[in-house]
Design an enzyme around this catalytic site. Sequence first.
Site, PDB file in Angstrom:
ATOM      1  N   HIS A 115      90.310 -11.054-152.226  1.00 53.28           N
ATOM      2  CA  HIS A 115      91.632 -10.461-152.463  1.00 53.28           C
ATOM      3  C   HIS A 115      91.481  -9.214-153.316  1.00 53.28           C
ATOM      4  CE1 HIS A 115      91.961 -12.045-156.614  1.00 53.28           C
ATOM      5  NE2 HIS A 115      91.437 -13.168-156.140  1.00 53.28           N
ATOM      6  N   ASP A 144      87.072 -11.360-160.738  1.00 54.34           N
ATOM      7  CA  ASP A 144      88.069 -11.923-159.810  1.00 54.34           C
ATOM      8  C   ASP A 144      88.859 -10.803-159.156  1.00 54.34           C
ATOM      9  OD1 ASP A 144      89.769 -13.615-158.482  1.00 54.34           O
ATOM     10  OD2 ASP A 144      90.919 -14.207-160.240  1.00 54.34           O
ATOM     11  N   GLU A 176      85.354 -15.879-154.247  1.00 52.58           N
ATOM     12  CA  GLU A 176      85.936 -16.142-155.580  1.00 52.58           C
ATOM     13  C   GLU A 176      84.811 -16.580-156.528  1.00 52.58           C
ATOM     14  OE1 GLU A 176      89.049 -16.135-156.922  1.00 52.58           O
ATOM     15  OE2 GLU A 176      90.343 -15.849-155.176  1.00 52.58           O
ATOM     16  N   HIS A 201      90.897 -13.533-165.403  1.00 54.00           N
ATOM     17  CA  HIS A 201      92.280 -13.551-165.925  1.00 54.00           C
ATOM     18  C   HIS A 201      92.343 -13.367-167.444  1.00 54.00           C
ATOM     19  CE1 HIS A 201      94.150 -15.794-162.222  1.00 54.00           C
ATOM     20  NE2 HIS A 201      93.155 -15.003-161.879  1.00 54.00           N
ATOM     21  N   ASP A 231      94.037  -7.836-155.135  1.00 57.39           N
ATOM     22  CA  ASP A 231      94.942  -7.765-156.287  1.00 57.39           C
ATOM     23  C   ASP A 231      94.311  -8.419-157.515  1.00 57.39           C
ATOM     24  OD1 ASP A 231      95.261 -10.228-154.841  1.00 57.39           O
ATOM     25  OD2 ASP A 231      97.054 -10.681-156.010  1.00 57.39           O
ATOM     26  N   GLU A 259      97.062 -12.338-153.518  1.00 60.11           N
ATOM     27  CA  GLU A 259      96.495 -13.684-153.608  1.00 60.11           C
ATOM     28  C   GLU A 259      96.987 -14.363-154.875  1.00 60.11           C
ATOM     29  OE1 GLU A 259      93.747 -16.884-154.894  1.00 60.11           O
ATOM     30  OE2 GLU A 259      94.168 -15.021-155.921  1.00 60.11           O
ATOM     31  N   GLU A 260      97.016 -13.570-155.966  1.00 59.22           N
ATOM     32  CA  GLU A 260      97.356 -14.126-157.279  1.00 59.22           C
ATOM     33  C   GLU A 260      98.813 -14.576-157.345  1.00 59.22           C
ATOM     34  OE1 GLU A 260      95.107 -14.850-159.255  1.00 59.22           O
ATOM     35  OE2 GLU A 260      93.484 -13.381-159.204  1.00 59.22           O
TER      36      GLU A 260
HETATM   37 ZN   LIG Z   1      90.797 -14.739-157.387  1.00 61.42          ZN
END
Ligand SMILES: [Zn+2]
Length: 384
Positions: free
Chosen positions: A71, A103, A163, A357, A73, A135-136
Amino acid sequence: MLQTAIDLTRKLVEMPTISSDSNLTLIKFLQTYLQGLGATTELSHDETGTKANLFATIGPDVDGGVVLSGHTDVVPVEGQDWTSDPFILRQEDEKLFGRGTCDMKGFIACTLAFAPQFAQANLKKPLHFAFTYDEETGCLGARVLLEALKASGRKPATCIIGEPTGMRVIEGHKGCCENTTHFGGLEGHGSMPSAGVNAVEYAARYITELLRIGQDLKPRAPASSRFDPPWTTINVGAIRGGVAHNVIPNTCEVDWEFRPINAADKSFVRQRIDTFAAETLLPEMQSVWPQATLETEIVGDVDGLMPMENSQAVALAQELTGGNSVGLVPFGTEAGLFQQLGISTVVCGPGHIAQAHKPDEFVSLPQMAECLKMLQALLVKLSR
Ligand SMILES: [Zn+2]
C-alpha cells in the site's frame, strides 16, 4: 542494488501520501518508472479521482506468476515527537528513518530497485506489482484494484504482501470489523422512564447481547485453529451517552469491534446482533416513539487471511527466503482480499510492525538486504 533501494525509499518518503491526502504524485512516479522498463500498467481510481491504485506487469501475458503488493498510504504524524522531519529520509546506524519506511515504502522501493532485472530477464511467468491506496483506512483501494483485476480476466497464482514481518513468512491473521452503533431515543424527565426512550439503556442491552455472542463464539473455534486466542473475539471499546442523573438520554453511541477467524463467524456475529437489534430492540423503542433509531455504522472492515493447508504462496515464500517456519500476526492486511479472489497469499516483508505507525519509524538496511535477496530468488524462479 541496496543503494538503489535506499535512494528509491528516499524518493517515496518525500512524497507524503498520508491516507487522507491524494497519492497521485507517487502513483504517477511508480507508473512512469515501470513503464520505462516496458511494463504494462493500469490505474484504478477512487470516486473522487484523487487516489489511485497501480497494477503493473512485467513478462508474458499469461495466467500464473506472482504479485508483489504494497500500500502507498501512510499514517499521519500529528502529535508524534520525531527527531527529524518525517518526510525527509534520515540514514543512521544502518537504519532508514522516515514515515512509511517500514510500513511499507521500504518494500515498494526494493521491488522497484529490482524491477530492471526482472524486465531484462526472459520471464516464463509474469511478475505483477499491485500498489494500492487507503490500506490504513480499511483496505479501500485493494477492493477497487481487485475488482479491476477480476474484470481483466488475469489470474495470478500467488501474492506476497510486503507488510513488515521481519521477513518471516506469515500465513494468516484474523479479520477486523470495527463498528459504531448509534441509538436515537426520546428525552424525558428521569422520574417518568416509560415516557421516554432511554438510549443508554438500549445501548446497555445491545452490549449485553454482544457479550453473549462473544461467549457463543468460543466453542465455534475449530480445534485446528492456530490463532491466539483461537476463537473470534468481540471487544466493546467505548460508550458515549447521557447528560445527568435525572434526564432520560436521547442519544448513545457504542464503539465495538470483532476479529473473525473465518467468514462463517463474520456473518454469524453480524446476523445475531443485527437480528437482535431489528427484531427486539428497535420495535420496543419505536412502540414508545416511532421515530426512534438504531443504526450500526461499519467503520472498518479488514478481511482475515485464512491459513491454508498446502498453501502455494507459503511454499513459494519459504523457498525464496530460505526460512521454513511460518507464523501468524495480530495485525490486519490486504492479504485476505487477494485470497478471496483465489490468489494464494502470504505476508512477508522487511522491517518490524513494532516500528510502524510510531515517531522515528524505521526500516533497517539488513532487512532491506534480505528482501532484495528474496527478490533475487524470485527472479531465478520466474525465469525457469
Ligand atoms: Zn501497512
